[in-house]
Design a protein around this motif. Sequence first.
Motif, PDB file in Angstrom:
ATOM      1  N   GLY A   1       2.422  24.862  37.461  1.00  0.00           N
ATOM      2  CA  GLY A   1       1.764  26.134  37.174  1.00  0.00           C
ATOM      3  C   GLY A   1       2.611  27.365  37.415  1.00  0.00           C
ATOM      4  O   GLY A   1       2.145  28.482  37.191  1.00  0.00           O
ATOM      5  N   ALA A   2       3.845  27.199  37.834  1.00  0.00           N
ATOM      6  CA  ALA A   2       4.714  28.353  38.097  1.00  0.00           C
ATOM      7  C   ALA A   2       4.913  29.198  36.844  1.00  0.00           C
ATOM      8  O   ALA A   2       4.908  30.432  36.907  1.00  0.00           O
ATOM      9  CB  ALA A   2       6.062  27.893  38.646  1.00  0.00           C
ATOM     10  N   CYS A   3       5.062  28.567  35.714  1.00  0.00           N
ATOM     11  CA  CYS A   3       5.296  29.296  34.465  1.00  0.00           C
ATOM     12  C   CYS A   3       4.083  30.141  34.074  1.00  0.00           C
ATOM     13  O   CYS A   3       4.218  31.299  33.675  1.00  0.00           O
ATOM     14  CB  CYS A   3       5.654  28.333  33.347  1.00  0.00           C
ATOM     15  SG  CYS A   3       4.395  27.072  32.995  1.00  0.00           S
ATOM     16  N   ALA A   4       2.895  29.572  34.215  1.00  0.00           N
ATOM     17  CA  ALA A   4       1.674  30.285  33.845  1.00  0.00           C
ATOM     18  C   ALA A   4       1.484  31.531  34.696  1.00  0.00           C
ATOM     19  O   ALA A   4       1.054  32.578  34.199  1.00  0.00           O
ATOM     20  CB  ALA A   4       0.467  29.366  33.977  1.00  0.00           C
ATOM     21  N   ALA A   5       1.837  31.442  35.970  1.00  0.00           N
ATOM     22  CA  ALA A   5       1.696  32.580  36.875  1.00  0.00           C
ATOM     23  C   ALA A   5       2.645  33.720  36.504  1.00  0.00           C
ATOM     24  O   ALA A   5       2.345  34.881  36.753  1.00  0.00           O
ATOM     25  CB  ALA A   5       1.948  32.135  38.307  1.00  0.00           C
TER      26      ALA A   5
ATOM     27  N   ALA B   1       0.107  33.489  27.861  1.00  0.00           N
ATOM     28  CA  ALA B   1       0.240  32.567  26.732  1.00  0.00           C
ATOM     29  C   ALA B   1       0.276  31.110  27.176  1.00  0.00           C
ATOM     30  O   ALA B   1       0.245  30.217  26.344  1.00  0.00           O
ATOM     31  CB  ALA B   1       1.508  32.895  25.944  1.00  0.00           C
ATOM     32  N   ILE B   2       0.337  30.868  28.490  1.00  0.00           N
ATOM     33  CA  ILE B   2       0.491  29.508  28.998  1.00  0.00           C
ATOM     34  C   ILE B   2      -0.802  29.039  29.653  1.00  0.00           C
ATOM     35  O   ILE B   2      -1.402  29.748  30.451  1.00  0.00           O
ATOM     36  CB  ILE B   2       1.654  29.440  30.004  1.00  0.00           C
ATOM     37  CG1 ILE B   2       2.939  29.952  29.339  1.00  0.00           C
ATOM     38  CG2 ILE B   2       1.842  28.015  30.508  1.00  0.00           C
ATOM     39  CD1 ILE B   2       4.110  30.086  30.287  1.00  0.00           C
ATOM     40  N   SER B   3      -1.207  27.822  29.287  1.00  0.00           N
ATOM     41  CA  SER B   3      -2.418  27.247  29.876  1.00  0.00           C
ATOM     42  C   SER B   3      -2.174  25.775  30.178  1.00  0.00           C
ATOM     43  O   SER B   3      -1.237  25.162  29.666  1.00  0.00           O
ATOM     44  CB  SER B   3      -3.605  27.395  28.923  1.00  0.00           C
ATOM     45  OG  SER B   3      -3.344  26.730  27.698  1.00  0.00           O
ATOM     46  N   GLU B   4      -3.040  25.213  31.014  1.00  0.00           N
ATOM     47  CA  GLU B   4      -2.906  23.811  31.390  1.00  0.00           C
ATOM     48  C   GLU B   4      -3.440  22.925  30.276  1.00  0.00           C
ATOM     49  O   GLU B   4      -4.580  23.069  29.847  1.00  0.00           O
ATOM     50  CB  GLU B   4      -3.664  23.550  32.691  1.00  0.00           C
ATOM     51  CG  GLU B   4      -3.355  22.212  33.303  1.00  0.00           C
ATOM     52  CD  GLU B   4      -3.923  22.058  34.705  1.00  0.00           C
ATOM     53  OE1 GLU B   4      -3.681  21.007  35.298  1.00  0.00           O
ATOM     54  OE2 GLU B   4      -4.601  22.973  35.193  1.00  0.00           O
TER      55      GLU B   4
ATOM     56  N   LYS C   1       0.419  18.295  30.457  1.00  0.00           N
ATOM     57  CA  LYS C   1       1.427  19.292  30.821  1.00  0.00           C
ATOM     58  C   LYS C   1       0.915  20.671  30.413  1.00  0.00           C
ATOM     59  O   LYS C   1      -0.092  20.777  29.719  1.00  0.00           O
ATOM     60  CB  LYS C   1       2.755  18.996  30.130  1.00  0.00           C
ATOM     61  CG  LYS C   1       2.679  19.116  28.608  1.00  0.00           C
ATOM     62  CD  LYS C   1       4.006  18.816  27.946  1.00  0.00           C
ATOM     63  CE  LYS C   1       3.871  18.979  26.440  1.00  0.00           C
ATOM     64  NZ  LYS C   1       5.115  18.738  25.745  1.00  0.00           N
ATOM     65  N   TYR C   2       1.599  21.691  30.863  1.00  0.00           N
ATOM     66  CA  TYR C   2       1.234  23.039  30.452  1.00  0.00           C
ATOM     67  C   TYR C   2       1.693  23.261  29.018  1.00  0.00           C
ATOM     68  O   TYR C   2       2.663  22.632  28.556  1.00  0.00           O
ATOM     69  CB  TYR C   2       1.858  24.077  31.386  1.00  0.00           C
ATOM     70  CG  TYR C   2       1.009  24.313  32.617  1.00  0.00           C
ATOM     71  CD1 TYR C   2       0.252  25.472  32.752  1.00  0.00           C
ATOM     72  CD2 TYR C   2       0.927  23.373  33.633  1.00  0.00           C
ATOM     73  CE1 TYR C   2      -0.551  25.679  33.862  1.00  0.00           C
ATOM     74  CE2 TYR C   2       0.132  23.562  34.742  1.00  0.00           C
ATOM     75  CZ  TYR C   2      -0.605  24.727  34.850  1.00  0.00           C
ATOM     76  OH  TYR C   2      -1.406  24.930  35.943  1.00  0.00           O
ATOM     77  N   VAL C   3       0.993  24.133  28.295  1.00  0.00           N
ATOM     78  CA  VAL C   3       1.328  24.417  26.899  1.00  0.00           C
ATOM     79  C   VAL C   3       1.403  25.924  26.686  1.00  0.00           C
ATOM     80  O   VAL C   3       0.744  26.698  27.384  1.00  0.00           O
ATOM     81  CB  VAL C   3       0.291  23.800  25.926  1.00  0.00           C
ATOM     82  CG1 VAL C   3       0.360  22.290  25.952  1.00  0.00           C
ATOM     83  CG2 VAL C   3      -1.109  24.261  26.241  1.00  0.00           C
ATOM     84  N   ILE C   4       2.208  26.326  25.716  1.00  0.00           N
ATOM     85  CA  ILE C   4       2.400  27.734  25.380  1.00  0.00           C
ATOM     86  C   ILE C   4       1.802  27.994  24.005  1.00  0.00           C
ATOM     87  O   ILE C   4       2.114  27.288  23.042  1.00  0.00           O
ATOM     88  CB  ILE C   4       3.891  28.113  25.385  1.00  0.00           C
ATOM     89  CG1 ILE C   4       4.485  27.898  26.772  1.00  0.00           C
ATOM     90  CG2 ILE C   4       4.078  29.559  24.931  1.00  0.00           C
ATOM     91  CD1 ILE C   4       5.988  28.118  26.855  1.00  0.00           C
ATOM     92  N   ASP C   5       0.961  29.013  23.901  1.00  0.00           N
ATOM     93  CA  ASP C   5       0.387  29.423  22.626  1.00  0.00           C
ATOM     94  C   ASP C   5       1.463  30.215  21.883  1.00  0.00           C
ATOM     95  O   ASP C   5       1.825  31.321  22.302  1.00  0.00           O
ATOM     96  CB  ASP C   5      -0.842  30.297  22.862  1.00  0.00           C
ATOM     97  CG  ASP C   5      -1.514  30.737  21.582  1.00  0.00           C
ATOM     98  OD1 ASP C   5      -0.871  30.752  20.514  1.00  0.00           O
ATOM     99  OD2 ASP C   5      -2.706  31.108  21.644  1.00  0.00           O
ATOM    100  N   PRO C   6       2.010  29.675  20.794  1.00  0.00           N
ATOM    101  CA  PRO C   6       3.104  30.361  20.094  1.00  0.00           C
ATOM    102  C   PRO C   6       2.709  31.709  19.494  1.00  0.00           C
ATOM    103  O   PRO C   6       3.566  32.564  19.277  1.00  0.00           O
ATOM    104  CB  PRO C   6       3.521  29.371  19.006  1.00  0.00           C
ATOM    105  CG  PRO C   6       2.346  28.469  18.833  1.00  0.00           C
ATOM    106  CD  PRO C   6       1.643  28.422  20.157  1.00  0.00           C
TER     107      PRO C   6
ATOM    108  N   GLU D   1       8.459  35.642  23.823  1.00  0.00           N
ATOM    109  CA  GLU D   1       9.834  35.178  23.995  1.00  0.00           C
ATOM    110  C   GLU D   1      10.594  35.923  25.084  1.00  0.00           C
ATOM    111  O   GLU D   1      11.783  36.183  24.963  1.00  0.00           O
ATOM    112  CB  GLU D   1      10.582  35.269  22.666  1.00  0.00           C
ATOM    113  CG  GLU D   1       9.917  34.499  21.552  1.00  0.00           C
ATOM    114  CD  GLU D   1      10.501  34.788  20.190  1.00  0.00           C
ATOM    115  OE1 GLU D   1      11.705  35.050  20.095  1.00  0.00           O
ATOM    116  OE2 GLU D   1       9.723  34.743  19.216  1.00  0.00           O
ATOM    117  N   CYS D   2       9.916  36.249  26.177  1.00  0.00           N
ATOM    118  CA  CYS D   2      10.551  37.010  27.257  1.00  0.00           C
ATOM    119  C   CYS D   2      11.404  36.147  28.170  1.00  0.00           C
ATOM    120  O   CYS D   2      12.306  36.644  28.840  1.00  0.00           O
ATOM    121  CB  CYS D   2       9.507  37.761  28.069  1.00  0.00           C
ATOM    122  SG  CYS D   2       8.406  36.691  29.031  1.00  0.00           S
ATOM    123  N   GLY D   3      11.110  34.837  28.235  1.00  0.00           N
ATOM    124  CA  GLY D   3      11.892  33.922  29.063  1.00  0.00           C
ATOM    125  C   GLY D   3      11.463  33.841  30.513  1.00  0.00           C
ATOM    126  O   GLY D   3      12.090  33.140  31.297  1.00  0.00           O
TER     127      GLY D   3
END
Length: 56
Positions: free
Chosen positions: A13-17, A23-26, A30-35, A40-42
């Motif tokens: 969950g580090a990325c979602a935080a 854009a990131i949810s569980e 695995k976690y997924v990113i809504d395109p 695209e901030c990185g």
Amino acid sequence: MAYKISDDCISCGACAAECPVEAISEGDSKYVIDPDKCIECGACAATCPVGAPAQE
């Protein structure tokens, strides 16, 4: 190109935080990113302990 999370994801969950646009949810395994939301901030790639997020 939007970021995508690989199967290396450990679901910590580090990325979602860190995502400034939420854009990131569980997902199921695995976690997924809504395109459509990803700017695209990185931030997700910079915080991931296993390097799972990467640009497609």
